[in-house]
Design a protein around this motif. Sequence first.
Motif, PDB file in Angstrom:
ATOM      1  N   VAL A 467      25.491  15.267 -17.062  1.00 12.29           N
ATOM      2  CA  VAL A 467      26.229  16.457 -17.505  1.00 12.29           C
ATOM      3  C   VAL A 467      26.335  16.538 -19.034  1.00 12.29           C
ATOM      4  O   VAL A 467      25.938  17.540 -19.636  1.00 12.29           O
ATOM      5  CB  VAL A 467      27.632  16.475 -16.862  1.00 12.29           C
ATOM      6  CG1 VAL A 467      28.413  17.702 -17.309  1.00 12.29           C
ATOM      7  CG2 VAL A 467      27.515  16.430 -15.344  1.00 12.29           C
ATOM      8  N   GLN A 637      28.261  30.846 -19.680  1.00 14.27           N
ATOM      9  CA  GLN A 637      28.124  30.964 -18.232  1.00 14.27           C
ATOM     10  C   GLN A 637      26.832  30.288 -17.763  1.00 14.27           C
ATOM     11  O   GLN A 637      26.822  29.567 -16.772  1.00 14.27           O
ATOM     12  CB  GLN A 637      28.085  32.447 -17.871  1.00 14.27           C
ATOM     13  CG  GLN A 637      28.650  32.740 -16.504  1.00 14.27           C
ATOM     14  CD  GLN A 637      28.740  34.235 -16.278  1.00 14.27           C
ATOM     15  OE1 GLN A 637      28.247  35.034 -17.057  1.00 14.27           O
ATOM     16  NE2 GLN A 637      29.392  34.606 -15.199  1.00 14.27           N
ATOM     17  N   ARG A 638      25.765  30.530 -18.528  1.00 15.72           N
ATOM     18  CA  ARG A 638      24.489  29.896 -18.179  1.00 15.72           C
ATOM     19  C   ARG A 638      24.589  28.378 -18.316  1.00 15.72           C
ATOM     20  O   ARG A 638      24.088  27.636 -17.483  1.00 15.72           O
ATOM     21  CB  ARG A 638      23.375  30.401 -19.095  1.00 15.72           C
ATOM     22  CG  ARG A 638      22.857  31.761 -18.714  1.00 15.72           C
ATOM     23  CD  ARG A 638      22.052  32.325 -19.857  1.00 15.72           C
ATOM     24  NE  ARG A 638      20.743  31.694 -19.988  1.00 15.72           N
ATOM     25  CZ  ARG A 638      19.661  32.090 -19.338  1.00 15.72           C
ATOM     26  NH1 ARG A 638      19.753  33.097 -18.501  1.00 15.72           N
ATOM     27  NH2 ARG A 638      18.506  31.502 -19.510  1.00 15.72           N
ATOM     28  N   PHE A 640      27.144  26.436 -18.036  1.00 13.91           N
ATOM     29  CA  PHE A 640      27.970  25.767 -17.025  1.00 13.91           C
ATOM     30  C   PHE A 640      27.567  26.103 -15.583  1.00 13.91           C
ATOM     31  O   PHE A 640      28.205  25.686 -14.641  1.00 13.91           O
ATOM     32  CB  PHE A 640      29.446  26.075 -17.260  1.00 13.91           C
ATOM     33  CG  PHE A 640      29.973  25.326 -18.437  1.00 13.91           C
ATOM     34  CD1 PHE A 640      30.234  23.962 -18.355  1.00 13.91           C
ATOM     35  CD2 PHE A 640      30.165  25.947 -19.666  1.00 13.91           C
ATOM     36  CE1 PHE A 640      30.688  23.242 -19.445  1.00 13.91           C
ATOM     37  CE2 PHE A 640      30.617  25.240 -20.768  1.00 13.91           C
ATOM     38  CZ  PHE A 640      30.880  23.885 -20.664  1.00 13.91           C
ATOM     39  N   THR A 641      26.533  26.898 -15.422  1.00 17.12           N
ATOM     40  CA  THR A 641      26.038  27.170 -14.059  1.00 17.12           C
ATOM     41  C   THR A 641      24.599  26.669 -13.942  1.00 17.12           C
ATOM     42  O   THR A 641      24.362  25.563 -13.475  1.00 17.12           O
ATOM     43  CB  THR A 641      26.130  28.684 -13.731  1.00 17.12           C
ATOM     44  OG1 THR A 641      25.484  29.423 -14.770  1.00 17.12           O
ATOM     45  CG2 THR A 641      27.549  29.143 -13.579  1.00 17.12           C
ATOM     46  N   VAL A 642      23.671  27.466 -14.446  1.00 18.41           N
ATOM     47  CA  VAL A 642      22.247  27.142 -14.264  1.00 18.41           C
ATOM     48  C   VAL A 642      21.891  25.817 -14.928  1.00 18.41           C
ATOM     49  O   VAL A 642      21.265  24.940 -14.315  1.00 18.41           O
ATOM     50  CB  VAL A 642      21.377  28.288 -14.850  1.00 18.41           C
ATOM     51  CG1 VAL A 642      19.901  27.987 -14.651  1.00 18.41           C
ATOM     52  CG2 VAL A 642      21.725  29.600 -14.198  1.00 18.41           C
ATOM     53  N   PHE A 644      23.878  23.406 -16.050  1.00 16.71           N
ATOM     54  CA  PHE A 644      24.675  22.331 -15.447  1.00 16.71           C
ATOM     55  C   PHE A 644      24.005  21.836 -14.160  1.00 16.71           C
ATOM     56  O   PHE A 644      23.779  20.628 -13.970  1.00 16.71           O
ATOM     57  CB  PHE A 644      26.093  22.872 -15.186  1.00 16.71           C
ATOM     58  CG  PHE A 644      26.989  21.957 -14.396  1.00 16.71           C
ATOM     59  CD1 PHE A 644      27.506  20.801 -14.980  1.00 16.71           C
ATOM     60  CD2 PHE A 644      27.357  22.263 -13.088  1.00 16.71           C
ATOM     61  CE1 PHE A 644      28.358  19.962 -14.254  1.00 16.71           C
ATOM     62  CE2 PHE A 644      28.202  21.442 -12.374  1.00 16.71           C
ATOM     63  CZ  PHE A 644      28.700  20.284 -12.955  1.00 16.71           C
ATOM     64  N   LEU A 645      23.645  22.787 -13.298  1.00 19.73           N
ATOM     65  CA  LEU A 645      23.011  22.423 -12.025  1.00 19.73           C
ATOM     66  C   LEU A 645      21.632  21.802 -12.255  1.00 19.73           C
ATOM     67  O   LEU A 645      21.285  20.797 -11.611  1.00 19.73           O
ATOM     68  CB  LEU A 645      22.887  23.648 -11.113  1.00 19.73           C
ATOM     69  CG  LEU A 645      24.206  24.205 -10.579  1.00 19.73           C
ATOM     70  CD1 LEU A 645      23.982  25.515  -9.860  1.00 19.73           C
ATOM     71  CD2 LEU A 645      24.871  23.199  -9.640  1.00 19.73           C
TER      72      LEU A 645
END
Lengths: 784, 45
Positions: A467, A637-638, A640-642, A644-645
Amino acid sequence: MTLNELGVGKTARITAVGGEGSLRQHFLDMGVIPGAEVTLVQYAPMGDPMELLIHGYSLTLRKSDAEKIGIEAAAASKPGPDDPEYALHAVRQEHPGYGEGGKYHVKAGENPLPKGTVLSFALAGNQNCGKTTLFNQLTGSNQHVGNFPGVTVDRKSGAIREHPETLVTDLPGIYSLSPYSAEEIVSRQFILDEKPTGIINIVDATNIERNLYLTLQLMELDVPMVLALNMMDEVRGNGGSIHINEMEEALGIPVVPIAASKNEGVDELVEHALHVAKYQEKPGRTDFCDRNVNGGAVHRCLHSIMHLIADHAEEAGIPVRFAAGKLAEGDPMVLEALKLSQNEKETLEHILLQMEEERGLDRAAAIADMRFSFIHELCSRTVLRPGVSKEQQRSRKLDKLLTGRFTAIPAFIAIMALVFWLTFSVIGAFFQDLLERGIDALTLQVDRLLTAWNVNAVLHSLIIEGVFEGVGSVLSFIPLIVILFFFLSLLEDSGYMARVAFVMDKLLRKIGLSGRSIVPMLIGFGCTVPGVMSSRTLPSERDRKMTILLTPFMSCTAKLPIYGFFTAAFFPSHRGLIMVGLYFLGILVAILTALISKNTVFRGEAVPFVMELPNYRMPGAKNVLLLLWDKAKDFLQRAFTVIFLASIAVWFLNTFDFRLNVVESSRDSILSVIAGLIAPVFRLHGFGDWRVVTALVAGFVAKESVVSTLSVLLGSGDSILSLLTPLSAASLLCFCLLYTPCVASVAAIRRELGAKWSAAVVLGQCLIAWCVSLIVRAVGILLI
Amino acid sequence: MNTVSILIAVLLIAAIVGAIRSAGKHKGGCGGCDGCTRSCEKRKR
């Protein structure tokens, strides 16, 4: 004499408009009609296109198109307060507005909608007249507005504040309801097919004559309508005035003066709009021809057509007056929709031929002339215009430098250089450094805490190496991205982008494009997705396709983390130079691709450059700040979403083997095996390592993932030095610049051009990137 | 695994689920445009 022979600063009267088809119709719709006065303001620095002043606004036109327009000498007219033509009517009218027992909200004509009906409105107007600003005021939303024709490329909807029973749709800006550009067809079909309960027509009051041309066509649709005269603050500030009550009386619809940017008059506009929609009060008139003007030829023609097609129009659900006007103009889509018999088609042709003979003008010019005659007469009675507005004077002064013959290109280069220098070396670099230190300190603290708490080793590795390394490495690039967008939005909001299109048209024509194509490409420097979408304003399919294919070559901000990461590791003393070099390489490859496709896939000529040049305006602080917030929010947003994943997925594949055992060395991981299959493809390039290949594959999801993936796989920046040489890093940077755009961009391209084209873009760009990066390495080996 | 590890594992799983859910709703675009959103595409259909 033709328009291209007119001298700079000279004025002439148009005698004939040549050309054919939708382009000629577009000329007419923009006010280039026989009888109109036109002044040549200047030529673009490369001698083409030209800037003209017509009906009080700036229009650009290429010399080759100007050749088709016949002119005769005319003295320059300066409409102003002393001109008796523009004197206000002395008689004051009673205010006929809503709630005052006025003339245009007549109880007898009411046809109220049942309670609970959603009142839907189409917000229609010319390009760059403030529609989106008004939409934001009406709905409380924060859509981006710009000072360039065609910022809104997709319709947006929202309820009017405090009126949840309403739905306003912000349509793309159009000049007429003729099918010239895709936007005009979309807007027209929206009003005809979705049948909104009302139309809010917004008009730029500083350029009222050309704007009212669309108003008349909208009124012909016979839908309840209100007219919002926007930018009245500018009109008043320049000593102008509009006699609202007389205009209402002449048009038969409520007219409301507003200043959308200051939220002036918007409440009154809403009241009128709600009233006309609720009670379905249709325009007081849909007919603008006059039996006493020019022998009444156009009047007789239109009314004959209306009688001829009444039954067909009703059946097709097209307002008969609108259908008659469009048939007279020769609109093929309306002709097809009406399904006329052969006999009726022949009768229609006879009616039109008779009109042409009596009027002395061809059909399209006669209809445009009829509308502009009505507008001219209306404005002469109701509009008091200042000679030249402060905004026009300011624009003229600025244009001397920014579009001047010898200064335009150096100014453009200087402005772009300043933008990139401030972004990458001054402001952006400072904030990036600050953020990087903060993230490093936080990572260290968390690492210590996890060690102190004796957290499970796998979990510890996931948090720090997955992370923090992944997301953290990308987060520090927020300042660069936000600041580049800030400057691009300043250029757009100020009106400079339109000038860039004007200045660059001749150059772009050499590679088969029109000047307007430069705007999607410049936006592409920010992000490919809006760049691809903004290409919708281009009126030709060929130009649109070509522009969309070239936009991904413009290096988007998501690639900045990649450049930053590698230049910091391999070329720390030439960071700026390498970055600028990459941007230029992207442009160069785009030019080469354009030249090849111009002579193969996209044979033909670019569309004519007929565009309005808006006045320069000071960008609104709120608008710019909202855009910056949007960009930052979107990036976060990107992250912590895309990202991050993706970081966790990469960490997982890199930490475990196929039996889900934790591996001791990454060499035994799942990732290593999979990426190892593709890695040989890049052996010649010098980056055939499975970790680099994995990062490139992750980059398809989001370009920033290239860096986060490498950070997860390598741990720290220094390990990359043992993996690549400076030359192979340079080759890798070129590959990253040019290879397939991210999945969001591919989706945008797919929506615009279809699955085949988007697949071609993905494969084509990968191939180009593979070849170019190989060439870079080969040349490097030869030189070193 | 100690309690802190379990707690962190739970938090991480929650974060991953949250990220997947918002990635599904994610607007996809980066340019002040609703047109490239998945939700917008659904609306159009």
